[in-house]
Design a protein around this motif. Structure first.
Motif, mmCIF file in Angstrom:
data_model
loop_
_atom_site.group_PDB
_atom_site.id
_atom_site.type_symbol
_atom_site.label_atom_id
_atom_site.label_comp_id
_atom_site.label_asym_id
_atom_site.label_seq_id
_atom_site.Cartn_x
_atom_site.Cartn_y
_atom_site.Cartn_z
ATOM 1 N N THR A 81 -19.358 -70.994 19.350
ATOM 2 C CA THR A 81 -20.090 -71.610 20.462
ATOM 3 C C THR A 81 -21.736 -71.283 20.586
ATOM 4 N N TYR A 82 -21.772 -70.032 20.077
ATOM 5 C CA TYR A 82 -23.379 -69.642 19.687
ATOM 6 C C TYR A 82 -23.938 -70.520 19.141
ATOM 7 N N THR A 88 -24.018 -74.495 20.740
ATOM 8 C CA THR A 88 -24.889 -74.320 21.847
ATOM 9 C C THR A 88 -26.526 -74.485 21.309
ATOM 10 N N ARG A 89 -26.788 -73.616 20.510
ATOM 11 C CA ARG A 89 -28.055 -73.242 19.928
ATOM 12 C C ARG A 89 -28.617 -74.704 19.191
ATOM 13 N N LEU A 115 -26.990 -78.473 22.160
ATOM 14 C CA LEU A 115 -26.868 -78.454 23.760
ATOM 15 C C LEU A 115 -28.377 -78.347 24.287
ATOM 16 N N GLY A 156 -25.203 -77.168 31.832
ATOM 17 C CA GLY A 156 -24.498 -76.922 30.427
ATOM 18 C C GLY A 156 -23.314 -75.954 30.860
ATOM 19 N N ARG A 178 -19.225 -77.455 30.667
ATOM 20 C CA ARG A 178 -18.234 -76.511 29.973
ATOM 21 C C ARG A 178 -17.028 -76.361 30.760
ATOM 22 N N TYR A 224 -25.834 -67.283 28.945
ATOM 23 C CA TYR A 224 -26.868 -67.995 28.528
ATOM 24 C C TYR A 224 -28.462 -67.631 28.808
ATOM 25 N N SER A 256 -24.598 -84.270 21.286
ATOM 26 C CA SER A 256 -24.561 -83.402 22.319
ATOM 27 C C SER A 256 -23.104 -83.637 22.923
ATOM 28 N N PHE A 293 -20.315 -80.858 23.457
ATOM 29 C CA PHE A 293 -19.759 -80.507 25.018
ATOM 30 C C PHE A 293 -18.279 -80.726 24.760
ATOM 31 N N VAL A 331 -17.038 -77.165 23.045
ATOM 32 C CA VAL A 331 -17.046 -76.216 24.115
ATOM 33 C C VAL A 331 -16.083 -76.136 25.221
#
Length: 304
Positions: A23-24, A27-28, A31, A39, A43, A83, A207, A211, A214
Motif C-alpha cells: 500500500t505504501y 498510495t504514493r 492516490l 483517502g 479505503r 498518512y 486512482s 483505491f 487498497v
C-alpha cells in the motif's frame, strides 16, 4: 499438529502486513497526496460495505459501541495518522517506529489479556526490530518531533485496537465484526472528510484501480486475515509477523522503483524472517468456542 496449525495461521496473518507494505507504493504513486481524510474514507467504507454484504449480520447490544470503538482505533484515526506521519517523517524513521508493534502488542497483551510473553516471543520481537532497522536504515535528515508524536500515536491506537479485538473475540464472527468496524470507522472518516476537505478528489482510471486495491485487498481481505491471526495466535507473535510490512515496502521499492538493497539490508530482511520463526513458538491454536460454531447462539449479533 500444533506446529502445523501454528504455521498455517502465521501464513494467513502474514497476508495483512504484506499487502499493507504494498500500500505504501500504491498510495504514493496513484492516490491524492492532499486528501488524507478522503483517502482513508474511500479505503475503509467500501471495504466495510463489501464485507457487510457477505456477513449479512448487524450488531446489537454492546456490539454497537464496541464496533464504534474498534472502528475508530483500527481504521478511523489510524489510517489518517499513518498518512500524516509519512508526510512529516522520512520513510525509514516512520517504518522504524511502526516496527515497535511487537513490543507494544506484547506489553498491552500482558496488561489487558494476561498473555505474558515468553522468552521466545521477546527474542523474536527483538530480532525482528533489529532486522527492520537494518532494512529501512536510520534517518539522515532533521527529524520533525510532530511526526514522531503522530507516528507513536498511530502505533498506540493500532496496538490497543488489536488487543481489544482479541479481548472481545467471542462477540461475533470475524467477517461480521470486521465489517462493523470498517463501516463505523469509514462513516467517521466520511463525515470528517466532508467537513474538513470538502468535495472528494477527482478520480482517474489509475486512482480508481488503486483505491480498489487498497479497499478490497489491503483492507477487507487483509484485516480479515489479521483479525483471524489475533484470535488464534499470541499478541506478541502477531506483532512480530507484522514486521513483514516495512520489509515488503522495501522489496517493492527495489523491484518496481529500481532501488538497490545493500548487504546489511538483505541481512536485515533475513533477520526479520528469523525473528518470526523464533517468535511463533509462543503461538497456540485456540479451539473455537461453541458460540462461534453456532450462528443462532450468538447473543451480540443477529442474521438479517
Amino acid at each position: 499438529m500444533e506446529d502445523k496449525w501454528s504455521w498455517r495461521w502465521i501464513g494467513v496473518t502474514a497476508v495483512a502486513p504484506v499487502s499493507w507494505g504494498a500500500t505504501y507504493w500504491v498510495t504514493r504513486e496513484f492516490l491524492p497526496a492532499d486528501s488524507p481524510l478522503w483517502g482513508a474514507a474511500l479505503r475503509a467504507l467500501p471495504a466495510g460495505i463489501l464485507l457487510l454484504a457477505f456477513a449479512r449480520r448487524r450488531p446489537i447490544g454492546s456490539a454497537w459501541w464496541r464496533a464504534a470503538v474498534l472502528g475508530a482505533l483500527n481504521f478511523g484515526g489510524f489510517f489518517v495518522l499513518v498518512y500524516v506521519a509519512a508526510q512529516l517523517l522520512p520513510t525509514s524513521l516512520a517504518a522504524s517506529i511502526m516496527a515497535l508493534a511487537p513490543v507494544a502488542l506484547a506489553g498491552l497483551g500482558w496488561m489487558l489479556l494476561g498473555a505474558r510473553p515468553t522468552g521466545a516471543a521477546l527474542t523474536g520481537a527483538a530480532l525482528g526490530i533489529i532486522g527492520v532497522v537494518l532494512v529501512v536504515g536510520l534517518a539522515t535528515t532533521v527529524v520533525d518531533p510532530r511526526g514522531v508524536a503522530v507516528s507513536l500515536t498511530a502505533l498506540a491506537m493500532s496496538s490497543l485496537g488489536a488487543v481489544l479485538t482479541t479481548r472481545w473475540r467471542e462477540d461475533a464472527p470475524i467477517m461480521a465484526s470486521t465489517a462493523w468496524q470498517l463501516t463505523m470507522g469509514g462513516l467517521m472518516l466520511l463525515a470528517a472528510a466532508v467537513v474538513v476537505e470538502g468535495a472528494p478528489p477527482p478520480m482517474t482510471a489509475p486512482s480508481l484501480l488503486a483505491f480498489s486495491f487498497v479497499a478490497v485487498v489491503a483492507t477487507a481481505v487483509a484485516f480479515l486475515c489479521w483479525f483471524a491471526g489475533l484470535r488464534r495466535l499470541a499478541p506478541a507473535t502477531v506483532g512480530t509477523v507484522g514486521l513483514l510490512n516495512p520489509v515488503t515496502g522495501i522489496a517493492l521499492g527495489t523491484l518496481v522503483a529500481g532501488e538497490t538493497l545493500t548487504a546489511l539490508q538483505l541481512a536485515g530482511a533475513a533477520l526479520v524472517l528469523v525473528g518470526i520463526a523464533v517468535g511463533r513458538r509462543e503461538s497456540r491454536p485456540r479451539p473455537r468456542p461453541a458460540l462461534l460454531r453456532r450462528a443462532d447462539a450468538r447473543p451480540d449479533c443477529v442474521t438479517r
